[in-house]
Scaffold this motif. Structure first.
Motif, mmCIF file in Angstrom:
data_model
loop_
_atom_site.group_PDB
_atom_site.id
_atom_site.type_symbol
_atom_site.label_atom_id
_atom_site.label_comp_id
_atom_site.label_asym_id
_atom_site.label_seq_id
_atom_site.Cartn_x
_atom_site.Cartn_y
_atom_site.Cartn_z
ATOM 1 N N LEU A 6 49.507 46.905 -14.295
ATOM 2 C CA LEU A 6 50.842 47.762 -14.170
ATOM 3 C C LEU A 6 50.742 49.051 -13.445
ATOM 4 C CD1 LEU A 6 53.845 47.758 -13.963
ATOM 5 C CD2 LEU A 6 53.801 48.661 -16.305
ATOM 6 N N ARG A 9 49.569 49.042 -10.007
ATOM 7 C CA ARG A 9 50.553 48.857 -8.851
ATOM 8 C C ARG A 9 51.351 50.102 -8.809
ATOM 9 N NH1 ARG A 9 53.713 44.400 -8.011
ATOM 10 N NH2 ARG A 9 55.663 45.311 -8.571
ATOM 11 N N ILE A 10 51.637 50.692 -9.920
ATOM 12 C CA ILE A 10 52.335 51.950 -9.822
ATOM 13 C C ILE A 10 51.701 53.170 -8.859
ATOM 14 C CG2 ILE A 10 53.248 53.874 -10.994
ATOM 15 C CD1 ILE A 10 53.599 52.062 -13.255
ATOM 16 N N VAL A 19 58.479 56.382 -5.455
ATOM 17 C CA VAL A 19 59.678 55.545 -5.767
ATOM 18 C C VAL A 19 59.818 55.005 -7.386
ATOM 19 C CG1 VAL A 19 60.823 53.661 -5.261
ATOM 20 C CG2 VAL A 19 59.759 54.754 -3.539
ATOM 21 N N PHE A 20 58.408 54.960 -7.857
ATOM 22 C CA PHE A 20 58.715 54.820 -9.183
ATOM 23 C C PHE A 20 58.921 56.045 -10.279
ATOM 24 C CE2 PHE A 20 56.389 55.015 -13.573
ATOM 25 C CZ PHE A 20 56.858 53.919 -13.994
ATOM 26 N N GLU A 23 62.729 55.667 -10.059
ATOM 27 C CA GLU A 23 63.328 54.752 -10.926
ATOM 28 C C GLU A 23 63.243 55.029 -12.430
ATOM 29 O OE1 GLU A 23 65.158 52.302 -9.878
ATOM 30 O OE2 GLU A 23 64.967 52.790 -7.758
ATOM 31 N N GLN B 22 55.654 36.612 -9.397
ATOM 32 C CA GLN B 22 55.879 37.826 -8.847
ATOM 33 C C GLN B 22 55.869 38.028 -7.296
ATOM 34 O OE1 GLN B 22 53.414 40.864 -10.353
ATOM 35 N NE2 GLN B 22 54.720 42.427 -10.566
ATOM 36 N N GLU B 26 59.064 39.116 -5.249
ATOM 37 C CA GLU B 26 59.174 40.380 -4.485
ATOM 38 C C GLU B 26 59.322 40.085 -2.995
ATOM 39 O OE1 GLU B 26 56.005 42.638 -5.799
ATOM 40 O OE2 GLU B 26 56.742 43.226 -7.657
ATOM 41 N N ILE B 37 61.787 46.684 -6.862
ATOM 42 C CA ILE B 37 60.269 46.549 -7.108
ATOM 43 C C ILE B 37 59.737 47.451 -8.201
ATOM 44 C CG2 ILE B 37 57.982 46.068 -6.275
ATOM 45 C CD1 ILE B 37 59.132 44.869 -3.897
ATOM 46 N N GLN B 38 59.964 48.955 -7.803
ATOM 47 C CA GLN B 38 59.410 50.125 -8.666
ATOM 48 C C GLN B 38 60.297 49.971 -9.997
ATOM 49 O OE1 GLN B 38 58.984 50.716 -5.159
ATOM 50 N NE2 GLN B 38 56.653 50.210 -5.581
ATOM 51 N N ASP B 41 58.747 47.702 -12.294
ATOM 52 C CA ASP B 41 57.731 48.329 -13.173
ATOM 53 C C ASP B 41 58.056 49.542 -14.091
ATOM 54 O OD1 ASP B 41 55.996 46.984 -11.299
ATOM 55 O OD2 ASP B 41 55.521 48.500 -9.871
#
Lengths: 131, 123
Positions: A6, A9-10, A19-20, A23, B22, B26, B37-38, B41
């Protein structure tokens, strides 16, 4: 220690991290608002009425579908008879213990929350002075 | 090791087929909504770090212990709290959902994955 899948990915790119972060903040605020609604046994409809908006509007605020401005957040806090407290922290040293609700802390009294913020060089208050 | 994220409260694991689902889900996220998508996460990370997601628009119990992690664009992850290992949440699969209710086929898929996962080699 290796990053988890994870975290990989971030951290894939500066853009995914950016963007993470957006969010994550939206999520922290939504969960903090919901926690306060739960304390009052409020439904979305009740918060919507207090804001003079529709329940669909509240849904969009909570799921990030509608951009929540600082004015909107202040209105939500006002409706809940709360104030908000905000501070920046080092991105690698997020303190979940500061507030179980996350980064933005909804509180009954701004002054009363100064006490739990002990000296921590990784944190800055809104006015830029280390708490 | 199906570890996906070791949070402060929960360990998030995934079934073998989760990654493929996934990618497929996505790929169906509209380009103008790719922040979802984020968002997913962030939801999973928070679930791991705090142990729960309170807002029903983020997390819902679909019955029989199957839960859905929900984004605003329809990207969803189905999973469950491991019944034998405390502090573990397992993601079964992802979908891009354009309807409100969970399809029985998705619940069946999650339940089958749960049986296979909990009775399998991931003890």
């Amino acid at each position: 220690m290796n990053d988890s899948l994870l975290e990989q990915r971030i951290n894939k790119s500066d853009e995914t991290k950016r963007v993470f972060a957006q969010e994550e903040l939206i999520l922290d605020i939504a969960e903090a608002i919901w926690a306060e609604m739960e304390k009052r046994n409020w439904s979305k409809k009740q918060l919507a009425e207090a804001l003079d908006r529709t329940p669909a509007y509240v849904t969009q605020l909570l799921n990030g579908g509608r951009n929540m401005t600082l004015r909107t957040l202040a209105d939500v806090a006002h409706a809940l008879k709360l104030k908000t407290q905000f501070r920046f922290c080092n991105e690698n040293n997020f303190d979940h213990n500061w507030s179980s609700n996350g980064q933005v802390y909804l509180t009954k009294s701004l002054r009363s929350t100064h006490a739990p913020i002990t000296a921590n060089e990784n944190w800055q208050t809104l006015d830029g002075v280390a708490a | 090791m199906p570890l996906y994220y070791k949070g402060l409260v929960l360990t998030i694991e995934r079934t073998e087929g989760a990654l493929d689902s996934q990618r497929e889900a996505e790929s169906q996220v509209p380009p103008n909504r790719c922040a979802c998508i984020q968002q997913m996460d962030a939801l999973i990370k928070r679930l791991g770090d705090i142990g729960r997601l309170k807002v029903p628009d983020h997390f819902v119990d679909e019955g029989d212990g199957i839960c859905a992690i929900k984004t605003r664009c329809g990207l969803r992850a189905y999973g469950w709290y491991h019944r034998k290992r405390r502090g573990v949440f397992v993601i079964s699969h992802y979908i891009m959902k354009k309807w409100q209710k969970m399809k029985p086929a998705d619940k069946d898929r999650a339940e089958r994955n749960r049986i296979r996962y909990e009775d399998g080699d991931h003890e």
